[in-house]
Design an enzyme around this catalytic site. Structure first.
Site, PDB file in Angstrom:
ATOM      1  N   TYR A  31      15.795  20.183 -76.194  1.00 31.53           N
ATOM      2  CA  TYR A  31      16.024  18.794 -75.805  1.00 31.53           C
ATOM      3  C   TYR A  31      16.951  18.656 -74.599  1.00 31.53           C
ATOM      4  CZ  TYR A  31      14.134  17.721 -80.449  1.00 31.53           C
ATOM      5  OH  TYR A  31      13.333  17.624 -81.549  1.00 31.53           O
ATOM      6  N   HIS A  36      16.803  11.430 -72.810  1.00 33.50           N
ATOM      7  CA  HIS A  36      17.539  10.947 -73.978  1.00 33.50           C
ATOM      8  C   HIS A  36      18.860  11.684 -74.167  1.00 33.50           C
ATOM      9  CE1 HIS A  36      17.140   7.975 -77.004  1.00 33.50           C
ATOM     10  NE2 HIS A  36      16.698   8.705 -78.008  1.00 33.50           N
ATOM     11  N   TYR A  87      20.303  14.912 -85.320  1.00 35.71           N
ATOM     12  CA  TYR A  87      19.406  14.256 -84.375  1.00 35.71           C
ATOM     13  C   TYR A  87      19.876  12.828 -84.114  1.00 35.71           C
ATOM     14  CZ  TYR A  87      16.375  18.293 -84.660  1.00 35.71           C
ATOM     15  OH  TYR A  87      15.892  19.576 -84.587  1.00 35.71           O
ATOM     16  N   ASN A  89      18.860   9.807 -84.464  1.00 35.08           N
ATOM     17  CA  ASN A  89      18.846   8.736 -85.464  1.00 35.08           C
ATOM     18  C   ASN A  89      19.774   9.002 -86.648  1.00 35.08           C
ATOM     19  OD1 ASN A  89      17.376  10.770 -86.639  1.00 35.08           O
ATOM     20  ND2 ASN A  89      15.594   9.527 -87.152  1.00 35.08           N
ATOM     21  N   ASN A 135      18.178   4.320 -81.076  1.00 34.76           N
ATOM     22  CA  ASN A 135      18.374   4.838 -82.431  1.00 34.76           C
ATOM     23  C   ASN A 135      19.769   5.416 -82.652  1.00 34.76           C
ATOM     24  OD1 ASN A 135      15.838   4.155 -83.408  1.00 34.76           O
ATOM     25  ND2 ASN A 135      14.912   6.070 -82.706  1.00 34.76           N
TER      26      ASN A 135
END
Length: 209
Positions: A31, A36, A87, A89, A135
């Site tokens: 990631y 993000h 993560y 969220n 989120n």
């Protein structure tokens, strides 16, 4: 009858010496280059500035770097910089744990995150407000019971054409975007430092373009 909301902070509270800076993102190398994860990049830039290294305290589900901003003395600013190991969220749980461990009030919490509704290369700084579908912010609100903390919002822009926003955020910056990314990350780090030392109004005047 609902309780009245606390007054909006406009300058650092001289009675509180410590800050918690949270860079939002998803953990793991897969990631790292995603839009993000720009909050992680800013957190890492801040840690490098104060000469601090990230470690993973047991039970925190986070990587934390501790240090001071400015020369040692009564005017230096103590801060903890964190990246969640959960993560996006599920960010709120680790934020709550780290905040409690360091005893930092929510009024001295700064979250750094990507923002679809701001053009690339732009930054917006604010206190409180809604979560705009993010989120990570929604998870922090659930865990802390409030959205009244500072946000440094780093613009990534809207996806081209009909691309799904979630897919856009979970994709890498383009080569052209990466050429300017380092400058944008450092500017966001400047905004965080300004919030801690100069307060909201002066920071907004300098960075909200």
């Amino acid at each position: 009858m609902p309780r009245p909301r606390a007054p909006r902070p406009r300058s650092p509270d001289p009675q509180v010496s410590a800050w918690l800076v949270v860079g939002l993102g998803n953990p793991g190398p897969a990631y790292r280059g995603h839009r993000h994860n720009v909050g992680y990049l800013v957190a890492e830039a801040l840690a490098a500035r104060i000469g601090a290294r990230f470690s993973a305290p047991r039970g925190m589900r986070a990587e934390v770097a501790e240090g001071r901003l400015g020369p040692l003395g009564p005017d230096s600013v103590k801060l903890a910089i964190m990246k969640s190991r959960s993560y996006m969220n599920e960010t709120g749980g680790p934020v709550s744990k780290v905040q409690s461990w360091f005893g930092v009030p929510t009024s001295h919490l700064i979250a750094i995150h990507d923002e679809l509704d701001i053009d690339p290369g732009k930054i917006r700084v604010k206190f409180g407000g809604g979560d705009n579908g993010h989120n990570g912010l929604k998870s922090i609100r659930r865990s802390l019971g409030t959205g009244d903390y500072f946000r440094v919002r780093v613009g990534v822009g809207r996806p081209p054409g009909r691309q799904d926003p979630a897919d856009f955020l979970l994709s890498n910056f383009t080569a052209a975007e990466r050429a300017d990314l380092g400058v944008e990350v450092e500017r966001a780090a400047d905004a965080v430092e300004s919030l801690m030392t100069l307060g909201l109004e002066r920071t907004q005047s300098a960075f909200n373009s």
